[in-house]
Design an enzyme around this catalytic site. Sequence first.
Site, PDB file in Angstrom:
ATOM      1  N   HIS A  39      -8.392   3.428  -2.731  1.00  0.00           N
ATOM      2  CA  HIS A  39      -7.370   4.065  -3.105  1.00  0.00           C
ATOM      3  C   HIS A  39      -6.805   4.403  -4.405  1.00  0.00           C
ATOM      4  O   HIS A  39      -6.135   5.544  -4.360  1.00  0.00           O
ATOM      5  CB  HIS A  39      -6.550   3.344  -2.108  1.00  0.00           C
ATOM      6  CG  HIS A  39      -6.008   2.627  -1.115  1.00  0.00           C
ATOM      7  ND1 HIS A  39      -6.359   3.449   0.458  1.00  0.00           N
ATOM      8  CD2 HIS A  39      -6.714   1.383  -0.510  1.00  0.00           C
ATOM      9  CE1 HIS A  39      -7.208   2.397   1.283  1.00  0.00           C
ATOM     10  NE2 HIS A  39      -7.348   1.386   0.957  1.00  0.00           N
ATOM     11  N   ASP A  89      -6.000   8.339  -0.725  1.00  0.00           N
ATOM     12  CA  ASP A  89      -5.055   7.767  -1.877  1.00  0.00           C
ATOM     13  C   ASP A  89      -4.296   6.691  -0.916  1.00  0.00           C
ATOM     14  O   ASP A  89      -4.170   6.103  -1.710  1.00  0.00           O
ATOM     15  CB  ASP A  89      -5.035   9.423  -2.548  1.00  0.00           C
ATOM     16  CG  ASP A  89      -4.581   9.186  -3.865  1.00  0.00           C
ATOM     17  OD1 ASP A  89      -4.134   7.962  -3.943  1.00  0.00           O
ATOM     18  OD2 ASP A  89      -4.068  10.154  -4.385  1.00  0.00           O
ATOM     19  N   ASN A 107      -2.661   0.311  -6.835  1.00  0.00           N
ATOM     20  CA  ASN A 107      -2.112   1.087  -6.593  1.00  0.00           C
ATOM     21  C   ASN A 107      -0.814   1.930  -6.004  1.00  0.00           C
ATOM     22  O   ASN A 107      -0.764   3.297  -5.160  1.00  0.00           O
ATOM     23  CB  ASN A 107      -2.685   0.744  -5.260  1.00  0.00           C
ATOM     24  CG  ASN A 107      -2.931   1.470  -3.767  1.00  0.00           C
ATOM     25  OD1 ASN A 107      -3.567   3.007  -4.455  1.00  0.00           O
ATOM     26  ND2 ASN A 107      -1.691   2.078  -3.002  1.00  0.00           N
ATOM     27  N   GLU A 118     -11.840  -4.790  -5.078  1.00  0.00           N
ATOM     28  CA  GLU A 118     -12.117  -5.133  -3.514  1.00  0.00           C
ATOM     29  C   GLU A 118     -12.047  -3.245  -3.085  1.00  0.00           C
ATOM     30  O   GLU A 118     -10.751  -2.527  -3.422  1.00  0.00           O
ATOM     31  CB  GLU A 118     -10.326  -5.630  -3.287  1.00  0.00           C
ATOM     32  CG  GLU A 118     -10.778  -5.624  -1.137  1.00  0.00           C
ATOM     33  CD  GLU A 118      -9.808  -5.410  -0.515  1.00  0.00           C
ATOM     34  OE1 GLU A 118      -8.867  -5.107   0.124  1.00  0.00           O
ATOM     35  OE2 GLU A 118      -8.081  -4.588  -1.909  1.00  0.00           O
ATOM     36  N   ASP A 173      -7.441  -4.832  -7.071  1.00  0.00           N
ATOM     37  CA  ASP A 173      -7.260  -4.656  -5.508  1.00  0.00           C
ATOM     38  C   ASP A 173      -7.321  -3.728  -5.074  1.00  0.00           C
ATOM     39  O   ASP A 173      -6.374  -2.268  -5.407  1.00  0.00           O
ATOM     40  CB  ASP A 173      -5.694  -5.066  -5.156  1.00  0.00           C
ATOM     41  CG  ASP A 173      -4.740  -4.961  -3.359  1.00  0.00           C
ATOM     42  OD1 ASP A 173      -5.176  -5.602  -2.613  1.00  0.00           O
ATOM     43  OD2 ASP A 173      -3.815  -4.260  -3.526  1.00  0.00           O
TER      44      ASP A 173
END
Length: 494
Positions: free
Chosen positions: A239, A198, A104, A265, A235
Amino acid sequence: MKNPTLLQYFHWYYPDGGKLWSELAERADGLNDIGINMVWLPPACKGASGGYSVGYDTYDLFDLGEFDQKGTIATKYGDKRQLLTAIDALKKNNIAVLLDVVVNHKMGADEKERIRVQRVNQDDRTQIDDNIIECEGWTRYTFPARAGQYSNFIWDYHCFSGIDHIENPDEDGIFKIVNDYTGDGWNDQVDDEMGNFDYLMGENIDFRNHAVTEEIKYWARWVMEQTHCDGFRLDAVKHIPAWFYKEWIEHVQAVAPKPLFIVAEYWSHEVDKLQTYIDQVDGKTMLFDAPLQMKFHEASRQGAEYDMRHIFTGTLVEADPFHAVTLVANHDTQPLQALEAPVEPWFKPLAYALILLRENGVPSVFYPDLYGASYEDSGENGETCRVDMPVINQLDRLILARQRFAHGIQTLFFDHPNCIAFSRSGTEENPGCVVVLSNGDDGEKTLLLGDNYANKTWRDFLGNRDEYVVTNDQGEATFFCNAGSVSVWVIEDV
């Protein structure tokens, strides 16, 4: 894989010192013995905080504890050789290995760049200031110690859409980076919390840059080749645009030598959001059942006031069991962490029985519940708190019971607010069980199991009840459990 059972082999406060990989290698035999057949490893890549990094402050995806970066060669968990040794030990015991994918954001850039940014309202990220600020930002990643080995990709400000710190002028906040890809604002197909979620932290990776998405696909091929992993835990997907992970999962499944187990997740207690995400990625990943984890937290705090008939209402495992990974705790929900929602120790055997012995969902076991944990950190009031997470007695027996007795048709007896039960019928090859649990006083359930179970003697596999139960000619008997406890009844001679 028969009755897949996942173990999260770390927690947020696992001690520093590079011991985890070696410890895991030594314990691989024992994990197989109790019925663990999948292990989720902590992030194996080098983080910005080096040997102290839990792994979610990703610096270099291609450094698995091999290069002298961020003040250390090894990660918090050990070096690359120890990682591969641990994976080999698990595979020798027929235990699948899941790697944690943290793409991310990045942290710990090597160089500053001149960039242009716009201030963003932290409470509503869709509100972006028209004013453009000329400044400097830590956005260039060159990985000098790795010197182009494995990948010569250089990350710069074109690879990111947001940042939380700028210099000249010095300012903290949330800033949208101005580049060729961010003209329309943030990415779509992300969670709508804060207007658009985001941005989470650090240098926010922008998946609209094709070079970035190709690099992350290349890294996946590389890490599968290096580790021979069997799947991934993804993960912070709320986002990250769903369209990217749909594309990425299609890619890794296509190039993998065998089907991969993938769980993401998406931490939301709104089951509708989880189902929307599953639809957006065409069902290509499972999700952790965050609503169920919160239910366990609430039930453990409320005790006998909690109506156990509704423990699965509004959960992912109820709505879509084929895409649910069930859990009692993880590194984010443990005490003093960001999503703190601990389940009280007295209730954990009940919670684990509900995820390990039912047929729905893939259960995930948390490291401290199997091995214990003690640590200190600052609480919300700023004062140091000590936390002791005890080993959950009989958890190893419950995991073993899953492999031995969680077979056949499931029948629910959720007909009392405090005492509930369910049975597994067994199969021709494998025996079944009767599970009775109570969050109040001593409980009992009279169950008609059918002719196949006529005149059978039953014992509590957990040993919480000393008596034996004998079914009559119709296969009916009354099964018991202690107050605030669970019993797993199995036929005496199995």
